[in-house]
Structures are given as structure tokens and as C-alpha cells.
Enzyme design. Sequence first.
Site, PDB file in Angstrom:
ATOM      1  N   ASP A  29      23.975  -7.873  34.775  1.00 32.96           N
ATOM      2  CA  ASP A  29      24.632  -8.763  33.812  1.00 32.96           C
ATOM      3  C   ASP A  29      26.088  -8.374  33.593  1.00 32.96           C
ATOM      4  OD1 ASP A  29      24.865 -10.839  32.024  1.00 32.96           O
ATOM      5  OD2 ASP A  29      24.050  -9.714  30.323  1.00 32.96           O
ATOM      6  N   ASN A  77      18.782 -19.821  34.141  1.00 33.33           N
ATOM      7  CA  ASN A  77      20.133 -19.949  34.706  1.00 33.33           C
ATOM      8  C   ASN A  77      20.405 -21.349  35.280  1.00 33.33           C
ATOM      9  OD1 ASN A  77      20.224 -16.500  35.872  1.00 33.33           O
ATOM     10  ND2 ASN A  77      21.150 -17.377  34.031  1.00 33.33           N
TER      11      ASN A  77
END
Length: 258
Positions: A29, A77
Site C-alpha cells: 500500500d 479496487n
Amino acid sequence: MAAPQTSPSPVADRSQGAPAPLHAGLVMDGNGRWARRRGLPRTLGHKAGVDALKRTVAAAPDLNIRWLTVFGFSTENWNRPTTEVAELMALPQRYFETDLARLEREGVCVRIIGSRQGLSPELVRIIEAAEARTAHNDRFFLNVAFNYGAQADIARAARAFAEDVAAGRAKPSDLDEAQFGARLATAGSPPLDLIIRPSGEQRLSNFLLWEAAYAELIFQDVLWPDYGAEHLRAAVEIFAARDRRYGAVRADDVLAAG
Ligand code: IPE
Ligand code: MG
């Protein structure tokens, strides 16, 4: 009840002789923030993230990690802008094009876990080729969670078991933690020892929810494209200093209590 397959290893296994090899989960991330800080488009953050993955996989075996499950693309996502989704969809190809031969040569067994629904036929072909070319390897295991969501995986496993019951292949009473764990996408991997999340965010974001039962959670203040061997080493050191009791008490605490 039989010891569940996905339950933690007995503490004794970790305290005698050489430490057991680790299974680490990793949430990659911070690509977007890394790019924004440099005034670059997010795409370049994702590209730099692929390099960080290469560095991290290369560093893992020397740190006693033998299974690494990385979060590449979550079922959530898809909610990003179409152009960014397209960029993220191109990452496995970017990774395998430049690194598959090395992964194969270095004994890495690659598995892509998650749903193949919604992926392009070309991407599915790339994924299947990577798995087939490395299936015989057993020095290091790299699970790439792609189009993966832990809740969806748990629901899918429950549905598969319900279908077995409906078809008379199983009884409801057959289902225990071992049976259930064996139906998850991570079946065949050992219990998860730690989850690492760089970028400063402190949440699991639908990653390995079942498997995380006794994982140590380690959050690191570095953006994923900057990640490398030294950060992974620091995470393993933090992990080694943790006191894992699996809900039990330490033997010396029992003695102290009389
Ligand atoms: C990780 O970086 C890549 C994926 C989630 C696929 P992000 O794109 O989430 O980066 P930030 O969180 O916006 O910095
Ligand atoms: Mg993010």
C-alpha cells in the site's frame, strides 16, 4: 475435535531449535501517495511498486520467510477510475514479463489467488502460464492475491460446502476449522504468522481475514514503492520480539501463579 489445519502451530514448535519458516502476508500500500509526493501520476507509483515487490521477494528467503502472500488487487479496487483499474490489471504482466524466468530459476512457486471472473482472457493466460511454469518449485512460495477479497473467499468456501451437503457428499457436522480452511484460496499454505502493512494505514482491508486469526499485525511507516530488504528485516525483528501465546499462558506465568 481434530486440530484444525489452519490453527496456529504449537508454541513449542517455535521455541525449539531453528525457528520454523514463516508465512507472511503483505499489503502493498502507498503507491498513490508515493507518486503524489513526487508530482507524478499514480501509474508511476504502481510501476515503482512492482520493483518493490521484486526486492521484497528476493530478500524474503534470507529472513526465514518461506511463504509470502501479497495483496495486489482487491475486489474493492474495481471502484477506482477505469484508467487506474486498467493500469493495475497490467501489473501482473509487467511483473512476470520481467521476472518470471528468475522466479522459476530461483525455485519460487507462484500461485495467484482470487477470482478470475472479470479478468481479461489475456490476463488469465498470463496468470496460468506463471503458475504452470513454477508449479514444480518448492524453495519459496509466493501467493499473489489478485481480484481477491477475504469475505468473498469465505462466502465462496461456505457455498462450496453447502453444495456438497445438498449433493449428499458431506454432512453439516463434517464442517470444522480444518475442513473450512481447506476450502479457502490459501489452502495448502501454512498458518499465517504475520501481516505487514506499510504506508501507515492500520487496517486489514478485507485481506486474509480467516487466516489472520493469530497473525501478528505489523504496520510500518514507509510507502510501498520505497519498501525493500531493510524494511522486511525490521518487520521480522518486530515479529520475533512479540510474545505469541495463542490464547494460552506462558509456562513461567503458570509456575508464578503457583
Ligand atoms: C497500493 O497503492 C496499490 C493497490 C491498492 C492496488 P495505492 O494505490 O492504494 O496507494 P495509496 O493508498 O493511494 O497511496
Ligand atoms: Mg491504498
